[in-house]
Design an enzyme around this catalytic site. Structure first.
Site, PDB file in Angstrom:
ATOM      1  CG  ASN A 214      -0.206   0.026   2.524  1.00  0.00           C
ATOM      2  OD1 ASN A 214       0.462   1.015   2.815  1.00  0.00           O
ATOM      3  ND2 ASN A 214      -0.255  -1.050   3.294  1.00  0.00           N
ATOM      4  CG  ASP A 283      -6.787  -5.759   6.702  1.00  0.00           C
ATOM      5  OD1 ASP A 283      -7.367  -4.740   6.314  1.00  0.00           O
ATOM      6  OD2 ASP A 283      -6.387  -5.925   7.871  1.00  0.00           O
ATOM      7  CE  LYS A 293       9.070 -12.221 -13.049  1.00  0.00           C
ATOM      8  NZ  LYS A 293       9.593 -12.036 -14.397  1.00  0.00           N
ATOM      9  CG  ASP A 311      -7.196  -6.193  13.760  1.00  0.00           C
ATOM     10  OD1 ASP A 311      -8.319  -5.741  13.459  1.00  0.00           O
ATOM     11  OD2 ASP A 311      -6.273  -5.481  14.218  1.00  0.00           O
ATOM     12  CB  ILE A 312      -1.137  -6.159  14.705  1.00  0.00           C
ATOM     13  CG1 ILE A 312      -0.563  -7.024  13.588  1.00  0.00           C
ATOM     14  CG2 ILE A 312      -0.113  -5.952  15.820  1.00  0.00           C
ATOM     15  CD1 ILE A 312       0.584  -6.390  12.827  1.00  0.00           C
ATOM     16  CG  PHE A 329      -3.163   6.174  12.930  1.00  0.00           C
ATOM     17  CD1 PHE A 329      -2.446   6.131  14.111  1.00  0.00           C
ATOM     18  CD2 PHE A 329      -3.106   7.317  12.158  1.00  0.00           C
ATOM     19  CE1 PHE A 329      -1.683   7.213  14.513  1.00  0.00           C
ATOM     20  CE2 PHE A 329      -2.332   8.405  12.550  1.00  0.00           C
ATOM     21  CZ  PHE A 329      -1.625   8.354  13.723  1.00  0.00           C
ATOM     22  CE  LYS A 343     -11.369   0.404  10.153  1.00  0.00           C
ATOM     23  NZ  LYS A 343     -10.590   1.147   9.131  1.00  0.00           N
ATOM     24  CE  LYS A 347      -9.033  -2.379  13.926  1.00  0.00           C
ATOM     25  NZ  LYS A 347      -8.149  -3.249  13.131  1.00  0.00           N
TER      26      LYS A 347
HETATM   27  O1  PMT Z   1       2.767   6.402   6.306  1.00  0.00           O
HETATM   28  P1  PMT Z   1       2.182   7.629   5.683  1.00  0.00           P
HETATM   29  O2  PMT Z   1       2.462   7.735   4.229  1.00  0.00           O
HETATM   30  O3  PMT Z   1       2.547   8.872   6.430  1.00  0.00           O
HETATM   31  O4  PMT Z   1       0.582   7.497   5.769  1.00  0.00           O
HETATM   32  C1  PMT Z   1       0.005   7.551   7.040  1.00  0.00           C
HETATM   33  C2  PMT Z   1      -1.178   6.572   7.136  1.00  0.00           C
HETATM   34  C3  PMT Z   1      -2.255   7.050   6.204  1.00  0.00           C
HETATM   35  C4  PMT Z   1      -0.726   5.179   6.787  1.00  0.00           C
HETATM   36  C5  PMT Z   1      -1.661   6.622   8.598  1.00  0.00           C
HETATM   37  O5  PMT Z   1      -2.060   7.945   8.924  1.00  0.00           O
HETATM   38  C6  PMT Z   1      -2.808   5.661   8.810  1.00  0.00           C
HETATM   39  O6  PMT Z   1      -3.962   5.959   8.556  1.00  0.00           O
HETATM   40  N1  PMT Z   1      -2.443   4.447   9.308  1.00  0.00           N
HETATM   41  C7  PMT Z   1      -3.423   3.379   9.509  1.00  0.00           C
HETATM   42  C8  PMT Z   1      -3.622   2.679   8.228  1.00  0.00           C
HETATM   43  C9  PMT Z   1      -4.514   1.458   8.428  1.00  0.00           C
HETATM   44  O7  PMT Z   1      -4.140   0.341   8.294  1.00  0.00           O
HETATM   45  O8  PMT Z   1      -5.753   1.839   8.873  1.00  0.00           O
HETATM   46  P2  PMT Z   1      -6.918   0.740   9.004  1.00  0.00           P
HETATM   47  O9  PMT Z   1      -8.179   1.507   9.239  1.00  0.00           O
HETATM   48  O10 PMT Z   1      -6.886  -0.248   7.878  1.00  0.00           O
HETATM   49  O11 PMT Z   1      -6.467  -0.052  10.340  1.00  0.00           O
HETATM   50  C10 PMT Z   1      -6.956   0.355  11.592  1.00  0.00           C
HETATM   51  C11 PMT Z   1      -5.918   0.115  12.670  1.00  0.00           C
HETATM   52  O12 PMT Z   1      -5.688  -1.282  12.800  1.00  0.00           O
HETATM   53  C12 PMT Z   1      -4.547   0.749  12.377  1.00  0.00           C
HETATM   54  O13 PMT Z   1      -4.022   1.199  13.617  1.00  0.00           O
HETATM   55  C13 PMT Z   1      -3.718  -0.410  11.860  1.00  0.00           C
HETATM   56  O14 PMT Z   1      -2.333  -0.258  12.205  1.00  0.00           O
HETATM   57  C14 PMT Z   1      -4.325  -1.581  12.604  1.00  0.00           C
HETATM   58  N2  PMT Z   1      -4.275  -2.853  11.876  1.00  0.00           N
HETATM   59  C15 PMT Z   1      -4.927  -2.995  10.703  1.00  0.00           C
HETATM   60  C16 PMT Z   1      -4.873  -4.216  10.072  1.00  0.00           C
HETATM   61  C17 PMT Z   1      -4.171  -5.290  10.668  1.00  0.00           C
HETATM   62  N3  PMT Z   1      -4.119  -6.487  10.082  1.00  0.00           N
HETATM   63  N4  PMT Z   1      -3.541  -5.103  11.838  1.00  0.00           N
HETATM   64  C18 PMT Z   1      -3.586  -3.891  12.453  1.00  0.00           C
HETATM   65  O15 PMT Z   1      -3.000  -3.709  13.506  1.00  0.00           O
END
Ligand code: PMT
Length: 405
Positions: A214, A283, A293, A311-312, A329, A343, A347
């Site tokens: 991403n 995810d 390859k 989901d960490i 975030f 969320k 979580k």
């Molecule tokens: O790195 P930059 O270019 O500065 O961009 C910043 C950002 C946009 C990446 C950042 O501001 C941001 O939004 N980070 C969270 C991105 C994300 O995965 O959001 P989400 O809504 O998909 O996930 C929600 C939360 O669960 C996040 O804290 C994520 O770290 C966590 N997560 C998600 C999926 C997963 N399998 N494990 C997780 O821990």
């Protein structure tokens, strides 16, 4: 540039090592940021860098050994007035001899007397031949200076002017600046706390050369890690693959996949006071990662089955210890508040920082961001600005939350 970094008053001591030739360039960086710089040049440093160059850059007199206790300039008592004027005392490069003077309280030179009279943060950057740096007397002097509460920054390794390859190089200017900003940080409200930050994307490989990722650049997470270090925290940064400069002063754990990020976070979490998950974690991962390859077969589609990664944040939410603040975030594109709150609850987060990743100058890769920060006890606050400033504001909100715990 964060507002608190502007117009700071820096006393810059330059001693007689070959790296003194870099002093004008170091100094220019501070002047460009609007800082005022006074320079003390030791007698041997004058062999390596011209007082005229330095005074032209600072727009001020350069204080030299001849000004110490001298008939025409001594009455200005520079070793007292300069340290009283300054907010920070930086010595770069610092020779073994000046390390000894500092450790022993030798006030027989202008720089030595200034060190004795100094009550502001003192940040020292030793630079010398690697064998000299390893000398037990030099190491004892560094230990003694550190025990006095001053900061001695480890030299870099690499090719030295004397032809040696090893530790002893003056660090890059960026490292020098970071340690100065850390010392000048107006807040040390995270001192004694351990903070875990995740940043960047994860790469989920489907074969030996292709991955699903991403656009996360790591900037948001790196800004949070840097801000937490400035504010006194012991920071661990778990970072996916990014190409931005690594922040100074933090322990970095490099990972590639979500599974590696999960393991690093679960291992570190139990000792953390604050966890901030800014990483964009994949995810899904390929059910089967092909070792070779995958071949392109003309006209044939490629089908890959993906399975869910852990989901960490949710896993950390399950093992959250008493008093630990867990901050997630949310990268949203619509119904920001509702989706982010869902969320946060799902979580078991204490807080969530929501950003609209489709909005201009927000989210992925931008230097700025807008965060709507919500806590599980109902408070909501929004911040916009550079990712450095937004990181600071997020930490303000986290500390408010931690103090309510
Ligand atoms: O790195 P930059 O270019 O500065 O961009 C910043 C950002 C946009 C990446 C950042 O501001 C941001 O939004 N980070 C969270 C991105 C994300 O995965 O959001 P989400 O809504 O998909 O996930 C929600 C939360 O669960 C996040 O804290 C994520 O770290 C966590 N997560 C998600 C999926 C997963 N399998 N494990 C997780 O821990």
């Amino acid at each position: 540039m964060s507002h608190w970094k502007r117009n700071r008053r820096i006393l810059f001591g330059i001693t007689g090592g070959i790296a003194a030739y870099k002093a004008p360039d170091i100094l220019r960086g501070w002047i460009k940021e609007g800082c005022e710089v006074e320079v003390i040049l030791t007698r041997s440093a004058e062999e390596f860098v011209s007082p005229l160059v330095l005074s032209t850059l600072t727009g001020r007199k350069v204080w030299r050994e001849k000004d110490f206790l001298s008939a025409d300039e001594g009455w200005k008592i520079p070793h007292i007035t300069l340290v009283d004027w300054a907010e920070i005392f930086v010595i770069a490069p610092c020779t073994a001899n000046v390390l000894c003077m500092c450790a022993q309280g030798d006030g027989s030179t202008l720089l030595g007397a200034a060190m004795l009279a100094n009550r502001k943060p003192l940040v020292i950057f030793p630079a010398m031949n690697s064998n000299m740096l390893q000398n037990l007397a030099v190491k004892a002097n560094i230990d003694r200076i550190t025990a006095m509460g001053h900061t001695v920054v480890n030299p870099d390794s690499g090719m030295l002017a004397c032809g040696y390859e090893g530790k002893g190089r003056l660090p890059d200017n960026s490292v020098i600046y970071e340690h100065v900003w850390n010392a000048l940080s107006p807040k040390k409200d995270l001192a004694g706390l351990k903070v875990l930050v995740t940043a960047g994307p994860t790469h989920e490989y489907i074969d030996s050369v292709r991955y699903v990722g991403n656009p996360s650049s790591g900037k948001m997470g790196y800004a949070i890690a840097k801000a937490a270090w400035y504010r006194g925290a012991e920071v661990t940064l778990v970072s996916g693959p990014v190409s931005i400069p690594r922040p100074e002063g933090v322990q970095i754990v490099d990972v590639v996949s979500a599974e590696q990020m999960y393991k690093a976070c679960i291992d570190a979490a139990p000792e953390m006071d604050i966890i901030i998950k800014a990483a964009a974690v994949g995810d899904f991962r390929a059910e089967k990662e092909m070792k070779q390859k995958l071949k392109r077969r003309e006209g044939e589609p490629l089908t890959v089955t993906f399975v869910q990664n852990k989901d960490i944040a949710a896993e950390l939410g399950k093992i959250k210890k008493e008093g630990q603040v867990l901050v997630g975030f949310a990268a949203e594109t619509e119904d920001l508040i509702a989706n982010a709150k869902k969320k946060m609850v799902a979580k078991n987060l204490d807080m969530i920082a929501c950003n609209d990743v489709l909005a201009a100058s927000c989210g992925f890769a931008s230097d700025t961001n807008t965060l709507m920060i919500m806590t599980n006890d109902g408070s909501e606050v929004e911040f916009s600005g550079t990712k450095d400033d937004v990181a600071d504001s997020l930490l303000d909100a986290v500390i408010r939350k931690k103090n309510r715990e």
